[in-house]
Design a protein around this motif. Structure first.
Motif, PDB file in Angstrom:
ATOM      1  N   GLN A  33      25.896  69.855 -71.810  1.00 45.67           N
ATOM      2  CA  GLN A  33      24.583  70.191 -72.363  1.00 45.67           C
ATOM      3  C   GLN A  33      23.450  69.886 -71.379  1.00 45.67           C
ATOM      4  OE1 GLN A  33      24.523  67.873 -75.933  1.00 45.67           O
ATOM      5  NE2 GLN A  33      26.216  69.009 -76.872  1.00 45.67           N
ATOM      6  N   HIS A  34      23.668  68.915 -70.490  1.00 46.75           N
ATOM      7  CA  HIS A  34      22.607  68.505 -69.571  1.00 46.75           C
ATOM      8  C   HIS A  34      23.010  68.738 -68.114  1.00 46.75           C
ATOM      9  CE1 HIS A  34      21.988  66.181 -73.298  1.00 46.75           C
ATOM     10  NE2 HIS A  34      20.706  66.284 -73.018  1.00 46.75           N
ATOM     11  N   ASP A  36      22.250  70.984 -65.804  1.00 41.63           N
ATOM     12  CA  ASP A  36      21.194  71.250 -64.826  1.00 41.63           C
ATOM     13  C   ASP A  36      20.459  69.966 -64.457  1.00 41.63           C
ATOM     14  OD1 ASP A  36      21.838  73.905 -64.808  1.00 41.63           O
ATOM     15  OD2 ASP A  36      20.276  74.501 -66.220  1.00 41.63           O
ATOM     16  N   ARG A  37      20.166  69.148 -65.444  1.00 45.36           N
ATOM     17  CA  ARG A  37      19.466  67.882 -65.176  1.00 45.36           C
ATOM     18  C   ARG A  37      20.320  66.941 -64.324  1.00 45.36           C
ATOM     19  NH1 ARG A  37      18.300  63.190 -69.593  1.00 45.36           N
ATOM     20  NH2 ARG A  37      17.255  61.718 -68.213  1.00 45.36           N
ATOM     21  N   LEU A  38      21.606  66.858 -64.628  1.00 40.28           N
ATOM     22  CA  LEU A  38      22.494  65.990 -63.854  1.00 40.28           C
ATOM     23  C   LEU A  38      22.597  66.468 -62.408  1.00 40.28           C
ATOM     24  CD1 LEU A  38      25.353  65.448 -66.466  1.00 40.28           C
ATOM     25  CD2 LEU A  38      23.509  63.879 -65.869  1.00 40.28           C
ATOM     26  N   LYS A  39      22.672  67.784 -62.205  1.00 41.47           N
ATOM     27  CA  LYS A  39      22.742  68.329 -60.846  1.00 41.47           C
ATOM     28  C   LYS A  39      21.471  68.010 -60.063  1.00 41.47           C
ATOM     29  CE  LYS A  39      25.825  72.195 -61.999  1.00 41.47           C
ATOM     30  NZ  LYS A  39      25.921  73.666 -62.137  1.00 41.47           N
ATOM     31  N   GLN A  40      20.327  68.096 -60.727  1.00 38.55           N
ATOM     32  CA  GLN A  40      19.062  67.791 -60.062  1.00 38.55           C
ATOM     33  C   GLN A  40      18.992  66.320 -59.648  1.00 38.55           C
ATOM     34  OE1 GLN A  40      16.105  68.998 -62.893  1.00 38.55           O
ATOM     35  NE2 GLN A  40      16.506  71.198 -62.622  1.00 38.55           N
ATOM     36  N   ILE A  41      19.468  65.438 -60.517  1.00 39.81           N
ATOM     37  CA  ILE A  41      19.462  64.005 -60.200  1.00 39.81           C
ATOM     38  C   ILE A  41      20.356  63.717 -59.003  1.00 39.81           C
ATOM     39  CG2 ILE A  41      20.119  61.724 -61.055  1.00 39.81           C
ATOM     40  CD1 ILE A  41      19.340  62.703 -63.863  1.00 39.81           C
TER      41      ILE A  41
END
Length: 237
Positions: A33-34, A36-41
Motif C-alpha cells: 500500500q505504501h 511509492d513512499r518506501l521507495k522514496q525513503i
C-alpha cells in the motif's frame, strides 16, 4: 527496512504459527500500500552524502521513565512427547510498572572516511562485502598517507553457543585513528564511500562498530600487529 518477527514463546505452537502468519501478512500488505513512499525513503537514504559525517557505531539500552505493560502468567505442563516440564500461557494479564528500556542510545561514534582500504589478504572480508552488494575497486599502485586505527584494547566475549551468536566470540576493540600513518600496497581493495550502500559499508568497516567485520571475527587473524588492518582515506577539509 527490516522487521523482526517473534511469537510469544509460551503460546501454543498453533498460536505462534497464526500470530507469525498474521504479522507477515499485515507487513506485506502495508509495504504494498505504501510502496511509492518506501521507495522514496530508500532513494533518499542512498543519495545522502556521508563522507565527513559523524555516525554512531555502538549503542546501549536507553533508560527512560516508568511505563505500564501487561504481564501474563504461565502454568507448568508435561510435554506429551519428551516428558519434560514446559510452560503454558494462561489467559491472564495484569498491569505492571517497569522502567522504559525499549530504545537504544548511541554510545560511540566515528567519522566517515572518504574511502576505506581492505587488504587483499583479507579474502573473507572482501567476499563478505561483495556478497552484500558493496562496490569495491582494486588498486594498481600503492596509496600513501592513509589513516590507521591504533588498537589500545582488544577483548572477546566467550561464545555461549546460542542462536544469536553461534560459535562467535564477539570482539570489541578501542583505540584511535592515527592520521596519515600508513600506506596501502598495490592490490588493496578500495571501498568508495560515495556509493548507495555507503552506510552499510561504514557499519561493516568501522573498527568500533558493534556489528562490523571485526565484531564477527572476520579479521581476527590480522590483529596481531596491534593495528586495525583496514585503512581510511583522510577527509579533505
Amino acid at each position: 527496512f527490516a522487521l523482526l518477527s517473534e511469537a510469544y514463546s509460551y503460546a501454543t505452537f498453533e498460536d505462534r504459527i497464526k500470530a507469525t502468519s498474521y504479522f507477515v501478512e499485515e507487513a506485506l500488505a502495508f509495504a504494498r500500500q505504501h510502496a511509492d513512499r518506501l521507495k522514496q525513503i530508500v532513494a533518499a537514504a542512498d543519495a545522502e552524502p556521508l563522507v565527513g559525517r559523524t555516525l554512531a557505531t555502538r549503542a546501549t539500552m536507553a533508560t527512560a521513565g516508568m511505563i505500564e505493560i501487561l504481564m501474563g502468567e504461565v502454568e507448568e505442563e508435561i510435554n506429551p512427547v519428551s516428558g519434560a516440564v514446559m510452560n503454558r500461557r494462561r489467559d491472564v494479564s495484569r498491569p505492571e510498572r517497569m522502567l522504559d528500556r525499549l530504545w537504544f542510545a548511541p554510545s560511540a561514534f566515528e567519522e566517515v572516511g572518504a574511502n576505506y582500504y581492505v587488504p587483499a589478504a583479507a579474502a573473507n572480508a572482501v567476499a563478505l562485502l561483495q556478497a552484500h552488494g558493496i562496490r569495491l575497486e582494486q588498486t594498481t599502485v600503492a596509496t600513501p598517507g592513509l589513516d590507521q586505527f591504533v588498537i589500545t584494547s582488544n577483548t572477546a566475549r566467550p561464545s555461549r553457543g546460542g542462536i544469536d551468536f553461534g560459535t562467535h566470540e564477539l570482539r570489541t576493540i578501542t583505540g584511535y585513528w592515527q592520521p596519515a600513518a600508513a600506506t596501502a600496497p598495490a592490490g588493496t581493495w578500495v571501498v568508495p564511500m560515495t556509493q548507495p550502500l555507503a552506510r552499510l559499508a561504514f557499519i561493516l568497516l568501522a573498527p568500533t562498530s558493534d556489528d562490523g567485520l571485526l565484531t564477527w571475527n572476520v579479521l581476527d587473524e590480522m590483529l596481531a600487529s596491534g593495528r586495525y588492518p583496514i585503512l581510511r582515506a583522510p577527509i579533505a577539509r
